[in-house]
Design a protein around this motif. Structure first.
Motif, PDB file in Angstrom:
ATOM      1  N   ALA A   1       0.849  -1.204   0.000  1.00  0.00           N
ATOM      2  CA  ALA A   1       0.000   0.000   0.000  1.00  0.00           C
ATOM      3  C   ALA A   1       0.880   1.248   0.000  1.00  0.00           C
ATOM      4  CB  ALA A   1      -0.894   0.003   1.237  1.00  0.00           C
ATOM      5  N   LYS A   2       0.327   2.340  -0.512  1.00  0.00           N
ATOM      6  CA  LYS A   2       0.994   3.636  -0.354  1.00  0.00           C
ATOM      7  C   LYS A   2       0.657   4.092   1.071  1.00  0.00           C
ATOM      8  CE  LYS A   2       0.869   8.346  -2.235  1.00  0.00           C
ATOM      9  NZ  LYS A   2       2.319   8.571  -2.208  1.00  0.00           N
ATOM     10  N   VAL A   3       1.682   4.354   1.881  1.00  0.00           N
ATOM     11  CA  VAL A   3       1.454   4.599   3.307  1.00  0.00           C
ATOM     12  C   VAL A   3       1.955   5.969   3.747  1.00  0.00           C
ATOM     13  CG1 VAL A   3       1.878   3.725   5.652  1.00  0.00           C
ATOM     14  CG2 VAL A   3       1.719   2.120   3.748  1.00  0.00           C
ATOM     15  N   GLU A   4       1.123   6.670   4.523  1.00  0.00           N
ATOM     16  CA  GLU A   4       1.530   7.924   5.165  1.00  0.00           C
ATOM     17  C   GLU A   4       1.196   7.798   6.650  1.00  0.00           C
ATOM     18  OE1 GLU A   4       2.845  10.657   3.870  1.00  0.00           O
ATOM     19  OE2 GLU A   4       2.332  10.712   1.725  1.00  0.00           O
ATOM     20  N   ALA A   5       1.870   8.575   7.463  1.00  0.00           N
ATOM     21  CA  ALA A   5       1.552   8.584   8.899  1.00  0.00           C
ATOM     22  C   ALA A   5       1.514  10.017   9.386  1.00  0.00           C
ATOM     23  CB  ALA A   5       2.588   7.788   9.678  1.00  0.00           C
ATOM     24  N   SER A   6       0.686  10.251  10.396  1.00  0.00           N
ATOM     25  CA  SER A   6       0.589  11.605  10.930  1.00  0.00           C
ATOM     26  C   SER A   6       0.105  11.550  12.373  1.00  0.00           C
ATOM     27  CB  SER A   6      -0.395  12.414  10.060  1.00  0.00           C
ATOM     28  OG  SER A   6      -0.543  13.724  10.566  1.00  0.00           O
ATOM     29  N   ASP A   7       0.303  12.652  13.086  1.00  0.00           N
ATOM     30  CA  ASP A   7      -0.257  12.809  14.428  1.00  0.00           C
ATOM     31  C   ASP A   7      -1.618  13.495  14.252  1.00  0.00           C
ATOM     32  OD1 ASP A   7      -1.033  13.613  16.928  1.00  0.00           O
ATOM     33  OD2 ASP A   7       0.797  14.738  17.388  1.00  0.00           O
ATOM     34  N   PRO A   8      -2.708  12.855  14.647  1.00  0.00           N
ATOM     35  CA  PRO A   8      -4.031  13.461  14.409  1.00  0.00           C
ATOM     36  C   PRO A   8      -4.202  14.803  15.111  1.00  0.00           C
ATOM     37  CG  PRO A   8      -4.216  11.571  15.884  1.00  0.00           C
ATOM     38  CD  PRO A   8      -2.816  11.572  15.357  1.00  0.00           C
ATOM     39  N   PHE A   9      -3.406  15.062  16.169  1.00  0.00           N
ATOM     40  CA  PHE A   9      -3.485  16.349  16.851  1.00  0.00           C
ATOM     41  C   PHE A   9      -2.880  17.473  16.001  1.00  0.00           C
ATOM     42  CE2 PHE A   9      -3.816  14.612  21.495  1.00  0.00           C
ATOM     43  CZ  PHE A   9      -5.085  14.153  21.201  1.00  0.00           C
ATOM     44  N   ASP A  10      -2.094  17.099  14.995  1.00  0.00           N
ATOM     45  CA  ASP A  10      -1.590  18.085  14.045  1.00  0.00           C
ATOM     46  C   ASP A  10      -2.601  18.169  12.899  1.00  0.00           C
ATOM     47  OD1 ASP A  10      -0.290  19.571  12.126  1.00  0.00           O
ATOM     48  OD2 ASP A  10       1.671  18.651  12.501  1.00  0.00           O
ATOM     49  N   LEU A  11      -3.600  19.054  13.090  1.00  0.00           N
ATOM     50  CA  LEU A  11      -4.737  19.082  12.161  1.00  0.00           C
ATOM     51  C   LEU A  11      -4.302  19.442  10.740  1.00  0.00           C
ATOM     52  CD1 LEU A  11      -7.424  20.910  14.352  1.00  0.00           C
ATOM     53  CD2 LEU A  11      -7.155  18.458  13.986  1.00  0.00           C
ATOM     54  N   GLU A  12      -3.381  20.399  10.618  1.00  0.00           N
ATOM     55  CA  GLU A  12      -3.011  20.879   9.296  1.00  0.00           C
ATOM     56  C   GLU A  12      -2.310  19.798   8.487  1.00  0.00           C
ATOM     57  OE1 GLU A  12      -1.108  24.710   9.447  1.00  0.00           O
ATOM     58  OE2 GLU A  12      -0.407  24.453   7.379  1.00  0.00           O
ATOM     59  N   LYS A  13      -1.326  19.167   9.115  1.00  0.00           N
ATOM     60  CA  LYS A  13      -0.555  18.140   8.426  1.00  0.00           C
ATOM     61  C   LYS A  13      -1.453  16.930   8.074  1.00  0.00           C
ATOM     62  CE  LYS A  13       3.423  15.229   9.292  1.00  0.00           C
ATOM     63  NZ  LYS A  13       4.186  14.731  10.430  1.00  0.00           N
ATOM     64  N   THR A  14      -2.340  16.584   9.010  1.00  0.00           N
ATOM     65  CA  THR A  14      -3.211  15.424   8.779  1.00  0.00           C
ATOM     66  C   THR A  14      -4.137  15.672   7.587  1.00  0.00           C
ATOM     67  OG1 THR A  14      -3.123  14.849  11.111  1.00  0.00           O
ATOM     68  CG2 THR A  14      -4.937  13.922   9.848  1.00  0.00           C
ATOM     69  N   ARG A  15      -4.727  16.881   7.548  1.00  0.00           N
ATOM     70  CA  ARG A  15      -5.661  17.173   6.461  1.00  0.00           C
ATOM     71  C   ARG A  15      -4.930  17.225   5.125  1.00  0.00           C
ATOM     72  NH1 ARG A  15      -8.862  21.904   8.068  1.00  0.00           N
ATOM     73  NH2 ARG A  15      -7.284  23.140   7.035  1.00  0.00           N
ATOM     74  N   GLU A  16      -3.726  17.758   5.167  1.00  0.00           N
ATOM     75  CA  GLU A  16      -2.919  17.845   3.952  1.00  0.00           C
ATOM     76  C   GLU A  16      -2.613  16.444   3.400  1.00  0.00           C
ATOM     77  OE1 GLU A  16       1.601  19.084   3.509  1.00  0.00           O
ATOM     78  OE2 GLU A  16       0.400  20.658   4.483  1.00  0.00           O
ATOM     79  N   LYS A  17      -2.173  15.564   4.279  1.00  0.00           N
ATOM     80  CA  LYS A  17      -1.840  14.191   3.852  1.00  0.00           C
ATOM     81  C   LYS A  17      -3.073  13.464   3.346  1.00  0.00           C
ATOM     82  CE  LYS A  17       2.416  13.351   6.149  1.00  0.00           C
ATOM     83  NZ  LYS A  17       3.314  12.457   6.837  1.00  0.00           N
ATOM     84  N   LEU A  18      -4.172  13.678   4.043  1.00  0.00           N
ATOM     85  CA  LEU A  18      -5.410  13.016   3.657  1.00  0.00           C
ATOM     86  C   LEU A  18      -5.883  13.528   2.297  1.00  0.00           C
ATOM     87  CD1 LEU A  18      -7.213  10.914   4.879  1.00  0.00           C
ATOM     88  CD2 LEU A  18      -8.418  12.688   6.120  1.00  0.00           C
TER      89      LEU A  18
END
Lengths: 649, 206
Positions: free
Chosen positions: A535-552
């Motif tokens: 799979a293409k995989v990314e990881a993020s801290d959900p408390f980092d809203l900006e980075k999470t939304r960007e990756k998503l």
């Protein structure tokens, strides 16, 4: 020392039903216990783990319920006593192996403990497991109180060894999660056990042959003997000490009941003063029914009321027996679910039994003094606001759903989330911004998403997201992900990794570095697994809203194949976080624009964290210091920058 | 102390509150104190969804005769102990009767609808008036405030148990509590729990 292994003579403790089952198994000399967490069953494996060292037990939280039964079966094949434990939904998962195990038979005593949840108090359904006993053709025992929940276990092990097959114990929430006085029996003085698997005998030798369930085109070789075991069990059940009758010799109404319902029935009979008119036949052996014992009691009355929860299982079995024996016992009148006297949805309680008894015996009954009840109820409706379900303060799921919801809104193609089992089921509610649109069994969110992804062929262009917890990933979502990758199904699987089986109380899973016995174990890395699977995989801290939304957002746009986003943040109630605030959060009332903000109270009305409330008098938001968990996520959702955080030293 | 005879058998106590308030611990402690006094105790609990802001309720049945139903029939609670004022009201409407004794913490925990500004939470004095009119034997204490003075809001459950002890309607005392808490919490937490019990004991006048 745990009170579970108190060796005092005739000592008494107040035990939960689940603990009583554990004490019973310890008195029976259990060696191996395995299970998968699920309310209301989880305390059983946890309690075993607390005394594992002292009692020389092997205990594990297995990857899923099927594996738990397999692990416990191995112990039985090697001559040890074992137990596998799960909630009702788990029996569905384990049923494939169980069907084969019931056919091959067992050696050392082996029990399947299923804790059902009538009323679905903490389940996605109230599906019941009793019917499995019939399907699997194995004996079913249901304890009627806490002492019996202990005592019946030893008896069940002896039965299992006598008939050489697995025996099912069924509890319910009001038994497992209720408590009562239990008087202890002795613990075996010798805890040394020696395991050996004997397989040198002939193929169908139950003692020394291989253990198999594979008699092609010759079912009589195994299925025949299996049915003989059931006949033997029925004969043993005729004198089971846990089947009891209280009441007059010839009652005008006979209640047949089991489990927690027997306690409701007893209370209702007592309140209505019907002890001389109504008899209660409390059955512990609910499958197969002991025919002679049953017929004796059926013959003594004309009218029978079956008191049980959910499906009319006992009712059907008793009616069949009565029909088969009509010449012996005469025709009967039956009351229960089929007659409409009791509901077949939801759990029972003393009031439902009181209502039906009052009707059948013509004894009037009113629950509470009329005026008081009406007035109190009217005032309550006026004054007590309902308490909706909500994510805890500091819960990573709130932040995760916030980002998922916003990413899907920004994407604008009508994307949605396929949900899964855990606290994050609340994604169907406003608590999770109503992002989840399908919800079924463990792991099925990703399986359904895999299917949706292939509907592009038919013009479906909505982005598909699935959510799945870390424990759920190992339990049942890995096959779904493999399927999606292999078939190039384009969807985004969001793994909500909160470091444990959080909903049921932080039980470890294969991704945990410590097992239930507190030993250091290899922790499987979800990220590496997903990458290795392709799979293409990314990881993020959900408390980092900006980075999470960007990756998503990036993953949603990426059209090819299955994608995985791992959102890692420990549960707010996890032992590592509980009671510790990372940030001191405050609202600067001079900056909060209140109702004039234009955000329409995004922070309190939509975000919905219990620690951040709307002050109706001052018309500003404020932090409730007692409730706030200090995650600091709300700081990033305020458009006016009025919520401030300061790291706690 | 001599055991207080049961006014009814089974005698029915409800401990209610909101998830995370320590309701389950309070009911287990009370249950084990009464079991130590030689009673049959049956406790029914609903705590599956308890940590997610929902109402949590424990039913305790105390008897000399045997095990009772883990659910109390409607209208038959003899004592209602509530860790949250609105929850006290909710319970009394279903399980209360004019003879029931009610003891509630006055510190509110707002339901999500109130947090969102969509529903209103009743003013405490109104709630207190209405409850006292329905149940003459009602007691109101701010257990959370006292618990915070002791260093942790979670101790409100123990403050409430102390207050219940003072009401002298159920058979348990400080010594009894000391034994029960010693079995449930780590040794270094016993002292603060005893302190909370004492504070609660001093908060009601009978």
């Amino acid at each position: 020392m745990s009170y579970l292994i108190d060796e005092g003579k005739n000592v008494q403790h107040l035990l939960m039903g689940n603990e009583a089952i554990v004490r019973g198994a310890l008195e029976a000399g259990i060696n191996v216990a395995a299970g998968y967490p699920g309310t209301p069953s989880s305390e059983i494996i946890e309690s075993f783990s607390q005394v594992a060292k002292e009692r020389n037990l092997y205990v594990e939280w297995s990857t899923n319920e099927k594996v738990a039964v397999e692990v416990a079966a191995a112990a039985s094949f090697a001559g040890l006593r074992s137990m596998c434990v799960m909630k009702q939904n788990g029996v569905n998962v384990a049923s494939d192996f169980l069907l084969h195990l019931a056919s091959s038979g067992t050696r050392g005593g082996m029990l399947l403990v299923s804790c059902d949840d009538p009323g679905a108090l903490s389940s996605v359904n109230e599906g019941e497991s009793r019917l499995f006993a019939q399907l699997l053709e194995i004996p079913l025992l249901e304890p009627g109180d806490f002492q019996e929940a202990k005592d019946i276990i030893k008896w069940a092990y002896e039965l299992s060894e006598e008939i050489r097959n697995i025996v099912m114990i069924r509890s319910v929430t009001r038994m497992s999660h209720a408590s009562g006085n239990v008087t202890y029996g002795p613990l075996p003085s010798d805890t040394a056990a020696r395991a050996k698997f004997n397989y040198h005998g002939p193929l169908l030798d139950p003692e020394n042959g291989p253990v198999i369930s594979m008699i092609l085109a010759a079912p009589e070789l195994q299925h025949g003997p299996q049915q003989e075991k059931m006949k033997k069990a029925a004969a043993i059940f005729e004198t089971c000490p846990f089947n009891t009758y209280t009441g007059p010799e010839a009652p005008e109404l006979l209640i047949i009941t089991s489990s927690a319902c027997s306690l409701y029935s007893r209370e209702a009979v007592k309140i209505l003063g019907l002890g001389k008119r109504v008899g209660i036949l409390k059955l512990a052996t609910t499958w197969p029914l002991p025919p002679v014992f049953l017929k004796k009691h059926l013959a003594a009355t004309e009218r029978i009321l079956i008191v049980e929860e959910v499906a009319p299982t006992l009712e059907d079995h008793v009616k069949v027996l009565a029909a088969e024996s009509v010449q012996e016992i005469g025709p009967k009148l039956f009351y229960g679910k089929k007659s409409g006297h009791l509901p077949s949805v939801g759990e029972l309680n003393p009031d439902l039994v009181l209502a039906v008894l009052s009707r059948l015996c013509a004894v009037p009954y009113e629950a509470a003094a009329g005026v008081f009840a009406t007035e109190a109820k009217a005032l309550m409706e006026k004054l007590a606001p309902p308490r909706g379900m909500i994510f805890c303060p500091g819960c990573p799921h709130r932040a995760s759903y916030w980002s998922i919801h916003n990413a899907l809104q920004l994407d604008g193609r009508g994307g949605f989330v396929c949900g899964d089992i855990g606290c994050y089921v609340m994604g169907i509610l406003p608590a999770g911004f109503s992002t989840v649109k399908t919800l079924h069994a463990m792991g099925s969110g990703s399986g359904i998403a895999s299917g949706f992804g292939k509907l592009r062929q038919f013009g479906m262009d909505q982005p598909i997201v699935s959510v799945c917890g870390d424990s759920t990933f190992f339990h049942a979502a890995m096959p779904a992900l493999a399927n999606a990758i292999h078939h190039r199904s384009p969807f985004t699987m969001v793994i909500l990794d909160n470091r444990g089986t959080a909903m049921t109380g932080f039980q470890p899973h294969p991704g945990s570095p410590i097992n239930v016995l507190g030993e250091t174990v290899p922790a499987l890395d979800i990220e590496k697994i997903c990458r290795a699977m392709g799979a293409k995989v990314e990881a993020s801290d959900p408390f980092d809203l900006e980075k999470t939304r960007e990756k998503l957002g990036h993953l949603l746009e990426y059209a090819e194949g299955a994608k995985v986003l791992i959102l890692k943040q420990a549960c707010a109630l996890s032992p590592e976080k509980r009671g510790r605030k990372k940030y001191e959060v405050t609202v600067d009332e001079t900056l909060c624009r209140g109702e004039d903000c234009g955000c329409n109270r995004l922070c309190t009305r939509i975000f919905g964290c219990p620690g951040l409330a709307w002050d109706g008098e001052k018309k500003v938001s404020h932090i409730d210091d007692i409730i706030c968990a200090g995650c600091g996520v709300c700081v990033d959702i305020c458009p006016a920058g009025a919520i401030l955080k300061k790291e706690v030293a | 102390m001599t055991a207080i005879p049961l006014k009814k058998d089974p005698y029915s106590i409800i401990i209610t509150g909101v998830g995370g308030q320590g309701n389950v611990l309070a009911s287990r402690l009370l249950g084990s104190m009464l079991a130590d006094k030689g009673f049959y105790v049956t406790i029914g609990e609903t705590f599956g969804a308890s940590q997610r802001g929902g109402s949590v309720m424990s039913h305790l049945r105390v008897s000399k005769e045997g095990v009772a139903s883990p659910q109390i029939p409607r209208g038959r609670a003899d004592v209602i102990v509530s860790l949250e004022p609105v929850e006290a009201f909710r319970v009394l409407a279903t399980y209360g009767n004019p003879d029931a004794v009610l003891l509630t913490n006055t510190h509110p925990i707002y339901p999500v609808g109130v947090i969102r500004g969509e529903l209103s939470y009743p003013p405490l004095d109104e709630l207190q008036d209405v409850i006292s009119r329905l149940l003459p034997a009602s007691y109101f204490i701010d257990a959370t405030e006292q618990a915070l003075l002791l260093g942790n809001a979670i101790l409100a459950n123990i403050v409430m148990l102390g207050a219940l002890g003072r009401l002298n309607i159920v058979s348990f005392d400080r010594e009894n509590f000391h034994a029960a808490i010693g079995r449930r919490v780590a040794a270094d937490k016993v002292a603060v729990n005893l302190q909370a019990f004492d504070v609660g004991y001093g908060m009601v006048q009978v």
